[in-house]
Motif scaffolding. Structure first.
Motif, PDB file in Angstrom:
ATOM      1  N   VAL A 299      -4.432  -8.727  -3.870  1.00 47.98           N
ATOM      2  CA  VAL A 299      -5.667  -7.948  -4.027  1.00 47.98           C
ATOM      3  C   VAL A 299      -5.388  -6.497  -3.621  1.00 47.98           C
ATOM      4  O   VAL A 299      -4.511  -6.243  -2.836  1.00 47.98           O
ATOM      5  CB  VAL A 299      -6.841  -8.476  -3.164  1.00 47.98           C
ATOM      6  CG1 VAL A 299      -7.331  -9.789  -3.692  1.00 47.98           C
ATOM      7  CG2 VAL A 299      -6.469  -8.549  -1.708  1.00 47.98           C
TER       8      VAL A 299
ATOM      9  N   SER B  93       0.827  -1.219   0.000  1.00 44.99           N
ATOM     10  CA  SER B  93       0.000   0.000   0.000  1.00 44.99           C
ATOM     11  C   SER B  93       0.853   1.257   0.000  1.00 44.99           C
ATOM     12  O   SER B  93       0.432   2.306  -0.499  1.00 44.99           O
ATOM     13  CB  SER B  93      -0.871   0.033   1.252  1.00 44.99           C
ATOM     14  OG  SER B  93      -1.751  -1.044   1.246  1.00 44.99           O
TER      15      SER B  93
ATOM     16  N   CYS C 149     -14.819  -4.473   0.603  1.00 48.50           N
ATOM     17  CA  CYS C 149     -14.141  -4.385   1.912  1.00 48.50           C
ATOM     18  C   CYS C 149     -13.736  -2.949   2.238  1.00 48.50           C
ATOM     19  O   CYS C 149     -13.759  -2.531   3.389  1.00 48.50           O
ATOM     20  CB  CYS C 149     -12.906  -5.287   1.959  1.00 48.50           C
ATOM     21  SG  CYS C 149     -13.321  -7.032   2.073  1.00 48.50           S
TER      22      CYS C 149
ATOM     23  N   ASP D 167      -5.593  -8.438 -10.934  1.00 52.06           N
ATOM     24  CA  ASP D 167      -6.034  -7.455  -9.952  1.00 52.06           C
ATOM     25  C   ASP D 167      -5.586  -6.043 -10.316  1.00 52.06           C
ATOM     26  O   ASP D 167      -6.347  -5.084 -10.211  1.00 52.06           O
ATOM     27  CB  ASP D 167      -5.546  -7.813  -8.549  1.00 52.06           C
ATOM     28  CG  ASP D 167      -6.499  -7.249  -7.492  1.00 52.06           C
ATOM     29  OD1 ASP D 167      -7.506  -7.907  -7.210  1.00 52.06           O
ATOM     30  OD2 ASP D 167      -6.257  -6.128  -7.008  1.00 52.06           O
TER      31      ASP D 167
ATOM     32  N   ASP E 116      -4.803   4.169   4.408  1.00 44.66           N
ATOM     33  CA  ASP E 116      -3.512   3.625   3.966  1.00 44.66           C
ATOM     34  C   ASP E 116      -3.316   4.045   2.501  1.00 44.66           C
ATOM     35  O   ASP E 116      -4.170   4.727   1.923  1.00 44.66           O
ATOM     36  CB  ASP E 116      -3.461   2.102   4.153  1.00 44.66           C
ATOM     37  CG  ASP E 116      -4.271   1.352   3.102  1.00 44.66           C
ATOM     38  OD1 ASP E 116      -4.953   1.999   2.274  1.00 44.66           O
ATOM     39  OD2 ASP E 116      -4.221   0.104   3.104  1.00 44.66           O
ATOM     40  N   GLY E 117      -2.194   3.642   1.922  1.00 49.83           N
ATOM     41  CA  GLY E 117      -1.885   4.058   0.549  1.00 49.83           C
ATOM     42  C   GLY E 117      -2.936   3.631  -0.461  1.00 49.83           C
ATOM     43  O   GLY E 117      -3.074   4.228  -1.524  1.00 49.83           O
ATOM     44  N   ASP E 118      -3.665   2.552  -0.152  1.00 48.43           N
ATOM     45  CA  ASP E 118      -4.686   2.057  -1.062  1.00 48.43           C
ATOM     46  C   ASP E 118      -6.052   2.670  -0.796  1.00 48.43           C
ATOM     47  O   ASP E 118      -7.041   2.260  -1.399  1.00 48.43           O
ATOM     48  CB  ASP E 118      -4.791   0.531  -0.952  1.00 48.43           C
ATOM     49  CG  ASP E 118      -3.654  -0.164  -1.684  1.00 48.43           C
ATOM     50  OD1 ASP E 118      -3.657  -0.142  -2.912  1.00 48.43           O
ATOM     51  OD2 ASP E 118      -2.753  -0.710  -1.021  1.00 48.43           O
TER      52      ASP E 118
ATOM     53  N   ASN F  22     -11.281 -10.292  10.239  1.00 46.62           N
ATOM     54  CA  ASN F  22     -10.886 -10.276   8.825  1.00 46.62           C
ATOM     55  C   ASN F  22     -12.109 -10.285   7.913  1.00 46.62           C
ATOM     56  O   ASN F  22     -13.245 -10.328   8.386  1.00 46.62           O
ATOM     57  CB  ASN F  22      -9.967 -11.457   8.505  1.00 46.62           C
ATOM     58  CG  ASN F  22     -10.607 -12.781   8.862  1.00 46.62           C
ATOM     59  OD1 ASN F  22     -11.827 -12.913   8.887  1.00 46.62           O
ATOM     60  ND2 ASN F  22      -9.786 -13.780   9.158  1.00 46.62           N
ATOM     61  N   ALA F  23     -11.844 -10.246   6.616  1.00 48.17           N
ATOM     62  CA  ALA F  23     -12.941 -10.254   5.636  1.00 48.17           C
ATOM     63  C   ALA F  23     -13.473 -11.677   5.488  1.00 48.17           C
ATOM     64  O   ALA F  23     -12.704 -12.631   5.566  1.00 48.17           O
ATOM     65  CB  ALA F  23     -12.430  -9.747   4.294  1.00 48.17           C
TER      66      ALA F  23
ATOM     67  N   ALA G  80     -12.663  -7.173  -2.574  1.00 53.93           N
ATOM     68  CA  ALA G  80     -11.606  -6.667  -1.692  1.00 53.93           C
ATOM     69  C   ALA G  80     -11.456  -5.154  -1.806  1.00 53.93           C
ATOM     70  O   ALA G  80     -11.793  -4.409  -0.884  1.00 53.93           O
ATOM     71  CB  ALA G  80     -10.291  -7.369  -2.011  1.00 53.93           C
ATOM     72  N   ARG G  81     -10.958  -4.701  -2.975  1.00 51.71           N
ATOM     73  CA  ARG G  81     -10.748  -3.252  -3.156  1.00 51.71           C
ATOM     74  C   ARG G  81     -12.062  -2.492  -3.216  1.00 51.71           C
ATOM     75  O   ARG G  81     -12.106  -1.303  -2.946  1.00 51.71           O
ATOM     76  CB  ARG G  81      -9.939  -2.980  -4.424  1.00 51.71           C
ATOM     77  CG  ARG G  81      -8.501  -3.396  -4.290  1.00 51.71           C
ATOM     78  CD  ARG G  81      -7.661  -2.967  -5.474  1.00 51.71           C
ATOM     79  NE  ARG G  81      -6.327  -3.532  -5.349  1.00 51.71           N
ATOM     80  CZ  ARG G  81      -5.356  -2.975  -4.631  1.00 51.71           C
ATOM     81  NH1 ARG G  81      -5.550  -1.837  -4.021  1.00 51.71           N
ATOM     82  NH2 ARG G  81      -4.184  -3.574  -4.537  1.00 51.71           N
TER      83      ARG G  81
ATOM     84  N   LYS H  54      -6.946  -3.217   4.301  1.00 54.85           N
ATOM     85  CA  LYS H  54      -6.744  -3.950   3.056  1.00 54.85           C
ATOM     86  C   LYS H  54      -6.307  -5.383   3.349  1.00 54.85           C
ATOM     87  O   LYS H  54      -5.390  -5.608   4.121  1.00 54.85           O
ATOM     88  CB  LYS H  54      -5.670  -3.264   2.208  1.00 54.85           C
ATOM     89  CG  LYS H  54      -5.421  -3.961   0.882  1.00 54.85           C
ATOM     90  CD  LYS H  54      -4.304  -3.275   0.109  1.00 54.85           C
ATOM     91  CE  LYS H  54      -3.872  -4.095  -1.093  1.00 54.85           C
ATOM     92  NZ  LYS H  54      -3.191  -5.338  -0.749  1.00 54.85           N
ATOM     93  N   PRO H  55      -6.979  -6.381   2.716  1.00 52.42           N
ATOM     94  CA  PRO H  55      -6.544  -7.766   2.907  1.00 52.42           C
ATOM     95  C   PRO H  55      -5.140  -7.979   2.331  1.00 52.42           C
ATOM     96  O   PRO H  55      -4.746  -7.287   1.394  1.00 52.42           O
ATOM     97  CB  PRO H  55      -7.579  -8.589   2.123  1.00 52.42           C
ATOM     98  CG  PRO H  55      -8.741  -7.681   1.899  1.00 52.42           C
ATOM     99  CD  PRO H  55      -8.177  -6.293   1.849  1.00 52.42           C
ATOM    100  N   ASP H  56      -4.387  -8.942   2.871  1.00 50.89           N
ATOM    101  CA  ASP H  56      -3.062  -9.285   2.339  1.00 50.89           C
ATOM    102  C   ASP H  56      -3.210 -10.011   1.003  1.00 50.89           C
ATOM    103  O   ASP H  56      -4.293 -10.471   0.662  1.00 50.89           O
ATOM    104  CB  ASP H  56      -2.326 -10.234   3.307  1.00 50.89           C
ATOM    105  CG  ASP H  56      -1.866  -9.505   4.561  1.00 50.89           C
ATOM    106  OD1 ASP H  56      -1.617  -8.289   4.478  1.00 50.89           O
ATOM    107  OD2 ASP H  56      -1.753 -10.160   5.617  1.00 50.89           O
ATOM    108  N   GLY H  57      -2.081 -10.160   0.301  1.00 53.63           N
ATOM    109  CA  GLY H  57      -2.058 -10.986  -0.906  1.00 53.63           C
ATOM    110  C   GLY H  57      -2.252 -10.188  -2.182  1.00 53.63           C
ATOM    111  O   GLY H  57      -2.083  -8.968  -2.202  1.00 53.63           O
TER     112      GLY H  57
END
Lengths: 432, 105
Positions: free
Chosen positions: B105, A367, B93, A401, B14-16, B62-63, B89-90, B100-103
């Motif tokens: 996404v 992020s 969630c 993604d 966060d950044g996302d 968690n999600a 996710a994006r 933000k979920p890990d991985g």
């Protein structure tokens, strides 16, 4: 970032092992011609000298010179030899984690072929040895280490999802043999997934299950160790990369699978197939192959029948860096896609010279650098828009993604699909 | 820490663009984040999905799996992707105020 005194002993050892001639020759080879600049999405997007691939590699090489060459020790300023200190380490985090997808396009454009991503990966190893991996990336690695998959999906929830997809497939095929076999032994295919499939995007699981069903394949998925990704390839911690690679290696033995079939994941395919034996320091005693190649073999051998007219929209292909530029799958991907669709329009450039999606190298998970990722992605978005395609096919869930986000941000109005999905849509099922 | 400004309201993210403090979330915040994603009006189906995601986060941290969202709301999988164009996710969630979920996404 908290300022602290850093321990430089371990990171410097990585540069002075004396048994890595590839590293030493590549660090010494750059002739500063600058040809790599225009090959890099970060440089093209930001036009700043720090983003030139050679300049990123130089961060590592300059430290090497400072501690490993006489010239660098005696007259550091003259030979651009730099000390490894807090400021330098932070610069390395920003450039080597935050401004490089390790896509390798610069290598193809380098006048002498310096393997810049290899040097970047060594820089990341140095940062990992200093515990300076970006938190979001490390969190993804930790999830994989602790649970066996990078999204920490509990086993029972994974099983429930697979059973759900299986029920839907049985209904669709009207055949109780249209199964998604879990934890079965002595199967010829041991299949692997990206955890984002069971967690959020399971249609790609039913798609590949449909292809395996049509091909009458003998296959299984482990309910515990199915994760094809290995973020240890990105975070630079080789012990962690080895532990993650060991999960699949041990599980295929436990289930006595014949072939490790890598799901649609660029870095995971590379980290397992090419890097895995190195991480584990042993040759694999089972065949390792990507699912793209497996599907190609079904088409060649007449095990599945496809009708291209079922996919009549104009499609384009996004080539994942680790499968094409660094993986040799250019022709196999074209063969499978051309067998499944009636209208293919390549991007420009494409194949080995294709631009990264912008989310490689672990960027999608970090992020911290989201803004940069979306900005460099504009290059990919323009490529897609110019192709005129309505569907973008890519055999990598990470690319999917990133492309999905670019599709939304830059209003491309396209559909992003995996290879299994486009093939499944073209399948002509002969009832068993 | 990044800032996200929507219609005069400013959030730490966060950044996302995921909320830094999930407890800052409420239905009004959800509607604002959704707007920034191009969803002008959250309908009943959106809310049903958001409620399950939020409940799961508060209980499990968690999600939820997409299976749980589909089976508990009765909404078809493909429709969920249409309701949240950025995906579960994006899209969902983030609107539900989760980290933000890990991985990948």
């Amino acid at each position: 970032m908290v300022t602290q005194k850093i321990d430089i002993k371990k990171p410097l050892e990585i540069l002075s092992r004396g048994d890595d001639s590839k590293l030493e020759t590549n660090m010494n080879a750059c002739v500063k011609c600058g040809l790599c600049a225009e090959s890099c999405m970060y440089y093209l997007a930001f036009k700043e000298a720090q983003y030139v691939p050679g300049a990123k590699a130089e961060l590592v090489s300059s430290i090497y010179r400072r501690y490993n060459t006489l010239a660098g020790k005696v007259a550091p300023a003259l030979f651009n030899a730099k000390e490894l200190n807090q400021e330098m380490a932070e610069k390395m985090v920003d450039m080597l984690f935050g401004a490089c997808t390790m896509c390798g396009r610069c290598v193809k454009h380098c006048s002498i072929g310096v393997d810049i991503p290899y040097i970047v990966r060594k820089g990341r190893e140095m940062l990992a040895a200093m515990n300076m991996v970006p938190a979001t990336l490390q969190s993804t690695v930790d999830a994989a280490l602790n649970t066996g998959n990078n999204m920490a999906i509990p086993q029972e929830e994974f099983i429930d999802t697979i059973k759900w997809m299986e029920e839907e497939l049985i209904d669709e095929m009207e055949d109780v043999n249209a199964r998604i076999p879990l934890d079965e032994t002595d199967k010829s295919v041991f299949y692997t997934l990206n955890p984002r499939e069971p967690k959020f995007f399971p249609l790609s699981i039913s798609a590949i299950a449909k292809v395996f069903y049509a091909a009458k394949e003998s296959w299984t998925i482990s309910s515990k160790y199915y994760d094809v990704t290995n973020y240890g390839f990105f975070n630079g911690n080789n012990d962690q990369a080895a532990q993650i690679a060991g999960y699949l290696h041990d599980e295929i033995h436990k289930l006595r699978g014949k072939k490790l079939v890598l799901g649609e994941c660029g870095h995971g395919s590379r980290a397992t197939r090419w890097e895995g034996p190195g991480y584990l320091k042993k040759k694999f005693d089972f065949e390792t192959i990507t699912v793209v190649e497996v599907i190609a073999s079904y088409i060649r051998e007449g095990k599945i029948t496809l009708d291209k007219s079922l996919n009549s929209s104009k499609v384009t292909i996004h080539d994942p860096c680790n499968l094409v530029r660094n993986g040799g799958l250019y022709s196999e991907i074209r063969f499978v896609v051309k067998s499944s669709v009636s209208d293919l329009q390549e991007m420009n450039p494409y194949g080995e010279d294709n631009f990264c999606c912008g989310g490689g190298g672990g960027a999608l998970a970090m992020s911290e650098y989201n803004e940069r990722r979306i900005k460099i992605g504009a290059i990919k978005a323009q490529q897609i828009a110019k192709s005129g395609a309505k569907v973008v096919i890519t055999p990598c869930h990470n690319c999917v993604d990133q492309l999905q986000q670019l599709n939304h941000t830059y209003k491309l109005g396209v559909k992003i699909m995996t290879i299994a999905e486009i093939v499944a849509d073209a399948l002509v099922i002969n009832k068993q | 820490m990044a800032k996200l400004e929507i219609e005069g309201r400013v959030f730490d993210v966060d950044g996302d663009g995921f909320l830094s403090d999930p407890s800052e979330w409420n239905e009004e915040v959800a509607a604002l984040i959704a707007k920034s994603d191009g969803i002008d009006q959250l309908n009943e189906k959106h809310w049903a999905i958001l409620k399950i995601i939020r409940d799961n986060f508060e209980k499990e941290g968690n999600a939820p799996m997409i299976r749980k969202i589909c089976q508990e709301t009765g909404i078809k999988l493909r429709e969920i992707y249409d309701l949240f164009p950025l995906g579960p996710a994006r899209g969902a969630c983030r609107v539900a105020g989760l980290p933000k979920p890990d991985g990948c996404v």
